[in-house]
Write an enzyme that holds these catalytic residues in place. Structure first.
Site, PDB file in Angstrom:
ATOM      1  N   GLU A  82       1.048  -1.084  -0.024  1.00  0.00           N
ATOM      2  CA  GLU A  82      -0.039  -0.025   0.030  1.00  0.00           C
ATOM      3  C   GLU A  82       1.053   1.384   0.018  1.00  0.00           C
ATOM      4  OE1 GLU A  82      -2.255  -0.767   3.681  1.00  0.00           O
ATOM      5  OE2 GLU A  82      -3.465  -2.161   2.605  1.00  0.00           O
ATOM      6  N   CYS A 113     -10.198   0.540   8.111  1.00  0.00           N
ATOM      7  CA  CYS A 113      -9.555   1.877   8.496  1.00  0.00           C
ATOM      8  C   CYS A 113     -10.204   2.956   8.005  1.00  0.00           C
ATOM      9  CB  CYS A 113      -8.347   1.768   8.389  1.00  0.00           C
ATOM     10  SG  CYS A 113      -7.693   1.306   6.653  1.00  0.00           S
TER      11      CYS A 113
END
Lengths: 655, 655
Positions: free
Chosen positions: A323, A420
């Protein structure tokens, strides 16, 4: 260094003093208040049918001894709840809601009961790994979760004046301060996922206790020094990871931005969310400790990120693996990561840069991320979210056709096991008001043109600013200035990068304002009822990328005002790659009231490769495929994927 | 069905009857004989310094009881040795080499000693997992290794007349025939990696024993039927894989082409090498058993693969995940897989299609794969190999810059732990002669224009064909026909897809030949000394892709004759994506004798985006980047990456 004078930085206006009331943003603010936050509470309580369970609330109940059971979810599950509480604090700061407050208070009681006598607070280690606290900082997000809880405690206290959660996090922070630090006997480590650094500065600002600033400074300065803490920690665990695999012998410390001391780092690198959270903490610490060398690193990293590694949508993180950032000018549109959380962190960092240096370039990026990736990260229903925000998507590829695109979802998802992003969107939008202005002694900076009312102290005078804005659909903005008494002060209005010219009038008269760092500064004697009108030119712009961006060579993207546009299959048919926009094509815009709750669309006469004349040959030495005219319709990027599954493209070939 | 009449198919000329002597190919044939095969023998014996060890020879010695030790390498390590032996057989068929033959004989003795009394032969299961034979067909390549050994046994017997290895594989095949089959008590399974299917047909053709054909037919027909063998086998192992992970509950049977019965399959899918090996076996079985339904599936799968999922270089497999096909028209140039072995398997399948249907479209694909990906898979030194063959490569991305490109190497590697490709290149090039012609009763088909001498029986007459060819640099080809007596027969010359017109003369006189399925058929009374000259027009072609290929929209690739061209950094500077080829640019070619051992290069006046005028903005509403003229030089794709590390691109923007 710790005792150097802090740098001057402008203030954020407290949420209690800023009310957003804006035709564009009211929808999102109401959505967050009435849908997103209530929905997420249901999700955190595992009551959303069909969505992955969260376990977050139940984990706290178990840790508090109120329920029996096993820990559920990721090691960082606590942070989802903390972010929800933080968002709740922001909502309560701007508008009372006794019912919501009662729910939050009850949750805070449970959290307080889950806290250990020594101040420690983390349900994963309490329930599942008692005695293993602080043994795997690299993987286990322990300080990260602490940071989010600190942010929640601060936000809830500022909103309600209630100290219970603030006291919890103060005790926790004091305990962390006993465990970590340079002093002999303390753990000279830091978290694999930055977050506590910026949270501790908030706690410092709220409590005035310099311990928290010092601790944050310690974490920032320890990171990446030799001997490398993360490497040593991993070695001591025999390279075993929390995630069930064995770390390679050569730890990828750059993933954690721990490959060299942060003040020496030159490039945005590694996990994008960690990077922007770290950068936010670095700016805070640089400012509060007067560390100009550290701030120079912040500038360098900001420039690298925004001038070489940021998508036009304000997305960051070019690769799914880790990521993470990849390398300068590597901005693939389809295999992109561009996590919603990363753009939220980019907003955090931008605001902090603005406080130190009111330069429009920071606000331009903040606005770009906010109006495109952040708002786009959430569906219009407030219940579906993107984690990854592609600039080019083909459902055939994403839905298993090519595993390289497996991380890209062509429709927003209900709730993630790793959740998240949704609560991060909630806390950002719930605190939207705090991003509009900053103020120093004699100046208010208007960074974002979002309507509402703000109250600010300027050299002893209380000034109410009423803003009306037609953004993002037109560039007309009107301010009514209400000082409690006639006074001299400065209003600094950002001149956005997307506006080639702006006209400014004060009480209807053209005003020639000086421009400083992209802000038109109006310094005069202000009287109650003075009005300032900005007419920001808002043409449709054909954007081009730096020639070193391989993915966008020969392509253009449309932007108007802060909004980046895209083609969607729903309007333009499938096989979007067949479409091109002739260099001379006229671009017209109109408000399409019925479309996507009313958006400005851009239209142009485009071209489409004619597949129908081609035949079956995969390759042919015949002429290039012919084209036919096709009207193109572009919609704002943030609104894509609200009409079922289909292709989308931001960058289009220019023919 | 098994007893239906076989379909007529043309013969492959045995290698003992075809001698390649060709200015272009001699280099490769000599390289294989004098460098590749000897080098690989060293590698198989773990004697190449700096390269990953193989263990293949030692495994056989251990299994034969000649050495002590542990099995080393992949579960399919035996196959590397088998492919080497097969290549050695082909070399010995075309030219005696007592020294090489002695080495091979010695190895064969060891192999024979490693064979179990019941015929079983596999060093992994002998050394490491005795008693676990046939328990994990999905992962363990057991029948795949058997297939390669059978191919080696057949090749070595045909070359030398020596039966030792042939007898070994006959015993092994007989044993496999006892274990597998539809009959009660037999294992109704098949291998996760196809290969034995085509090998058994070779064994059938060599021995005349129909058992082997029936067994191959069984494997082909069992595949993908319900209940699914691979699923059941995996369940019975509790989803544990050989590779140390646990298979997901939903087995991706399409990866193994076992998601439905093969005769019902519509798309090239799954692991690309497995697919083309399977297709080769399917064509063989369809032909030999007269199964027209199965052949219809072969045609369908061939067409899907070559008309929708094949790179212009003859590469197949669009994604690294699973080394697999993705979906129709999905042909990304930079994240591509395009394994060298897959293009070799494509050559195998093409030859088999040609034997049943002498249609130029099969030979066109065969030639495309051979001259581009296969030859390009090996460095000019014969000691470095590509596994993945990208059509666009940027070392900054490949060398860790973006993990999405981690599988793409910008330089050829010395030897792989998983060394399937190098010996596969060796065995294909060592048997090159067998791909030039096929023959039926009264016709010789010339599929490839590669010089040398071939001897063929046509209706009782022995005909010697001497070919001279200037390919791939020019389209001039000359045949001298030497029948042992004057006779009527047909010579069918392929008219390549890359040649817009061909002139044919016989003994200097223009000859108007009829064209059948892309072959010019010359039927006449041939006399010793007759000459046929072909002048195949060989213009530089601007190739375009089907409009549905997203990755190539707006781009062109150059091809001349069978050779696809590319831009390399060495000739054109870095940032190749900045380059474009104007639609009207004149394309000229010349033989560059000093470059890459002499290649025809293509030159054009191109354009380059001017980065130097752009400034630092990542995105700008200013005009598109300007361009400046730059001469472009294209080299044949097969020759790339022989001058150090640099960027490469096949497809270039057309401006």
């Amino acid at each position: 260094m710790a005792e150097a004078a802090s740098m001057e930085r402008s203030r954020i206006l407290p949420l209690t003093k800023v009310n957003v009331n804006d035709p564009f943003w009211n929808y999102y603010c109401n959505l967050v208040r009435h849908t997103v936050v209530p929905y997420q509470w249901e999700a955190l309580n595992d009551r959303v049918e069909g969505a992955e369970p969260s376990g977050a609330v139940r984990n706290f109940k178990i840790a508090a001894g109120l329920e029996q059971g096993e820990f559920y979810g990721f090691v960082f599950q606590d942070s989802d709840l903390a972010k929800w509480l933080e968002a709740t604090g922001y909502l309560l700061a701007t508008s009372p809601d006794p019912e919501l407050e009662a729910v939050a208070d009850e949750m805070i009681d449970i959290i307080a009961r889950a806290q250990h006598a020594n101040g420690y607070l983390n349900t994963y280690f309490t329930i599942k790994k008692p005695g293993e606290q602080w043994t795997n900082l690299m993987d286990c997000h322990e300080l990260y979760c602490a940071g989010h809880m600190i942010e929640a405690g601060v936000a809830y206290y500022k909103a309600t004046g209630k100290r219970k959660l603030l006291d919890v996090v103060i005790r926790f922070a004091d305990y962390i301060n006993e465990v970590f630090g340079n002093e002999p006997g303390k753990l000279q480590g830091y978290d694999g996922h930055q977050e506590i650094e910026l949270a501790l500065v908030k706690l410092y600002e709220t409590t005035g206790s310099r311990n928290y600033l010092n601790l944050s400074q310690f974490f920032i300065h320890a990171r990446g020094t030799e001997p490398n803490f993360l490497v040593q920690e991993t070695q001591s665990r025999n390279y075993e990871s929390h995630w069930g695999f064995v770390h390679p012998k050569k730890i990828d410390t750059a993933y954690f931005q721990a490959h060299q001391p942060v003040r020496e780092q030159e490039h945005a690198i590694g996990h994008a969310v960690r990077f922007v959270y770290m950068l936010s903490g670095m700016i805070d610490v640089a400012a509060e400790t007067g560390d100009t060398g550290l701030f120079a690193a912040c500038r360098r990293l900001w420039d690298n990120m925004t001038e070489r590694q940021m998508y036009i949508t304000g997305g960051i993180g070019s690769m799914a693996h880790g990521e993470a950032f990849s390398f300068d000018y590597d901005l693939p549109n389809d295999t992109v990561y561009a996590e919603t959380c990363a753009s939220i962190g980019l907003v955090f960092a931008a605001q902090r840069m603005l406080r130190l240096e009111p330069h429009a370039k920071y606000a331009d990026v903040l606005e770009r991320a906010l109006y495109n990736t952040v708002v786009g990260g959430m569906a219009r229903d407030g219940k579906h979210f993107f984690y990854v925000n592609p600039l080019e998507a083909d459902p055939k590829a994403c839905n298993g056709g090519n595993k390289n695109y497996g991380h890209v979802k062509p429709v927003r998802q209900e709730w993630f096991g790793c959740a998240c992003c949704p609560p991060n969107v909630a806390r950002l939008l719930a605190s939207l008001g705090s991003y509009l202005y900053t103020a120093d002694n004699d100046t208010v900076y208007a960074h974002l043109y979002i309507g509402g009312e703000a109250e600010v102290e300027l050299g002893g005078t209380t000034v109410v600013l009423k803003q009306q804005s037609e953004l993002p659909w037109s560039g007309y903005v009107r301010f009514e200035v209400q000082p409690e008494q006639t006074a001299v002060f400065k209003l600094a209005f950002r001149l956005p990068v997307w506006s080639p010219s702006a006209s400014i009038t004060v009480n209807g008269q053209t005003y020639k304002a000086g421009t400083v760092n992209g802000y038109a500064v109006l310094e005069r004697t202000w009287q109650a009822g003075d009005t300032v009108e900005l007419a920001l030119e808002m043409p449709v712009m054909r954007m081009h990328s730096h020639p070193l961006v391989r993915s966008n060579a020969g392509k253009t993207a449309l932007q108007r005002g802060p909004l980046v546009y895209c083609l969607e299959q729903a309007d333009n048919g499938e096989h979007l790659h067949e479409l091109s926009l002739p260099k001379e094509a006229e671009l017209s815009w109109r408000k399409a009231e019925d479309l996507l709750d009313g958006v400005v669309v851009i239209e142009a006469e485009g071209e489409r490769l004619k597949a129908e004349d081609w035949g079956t040959a995969l390759y042919s030495a015949s002429a290039a495929p012919g084209t036919r005219l096709q009207p193109l319709l572009f919609i704002p990027y943030f609104a894509w994927a609200n009409r079922g599954e289909g292709e989308m493209a931001v960058w289009v070939r220019e023919s």
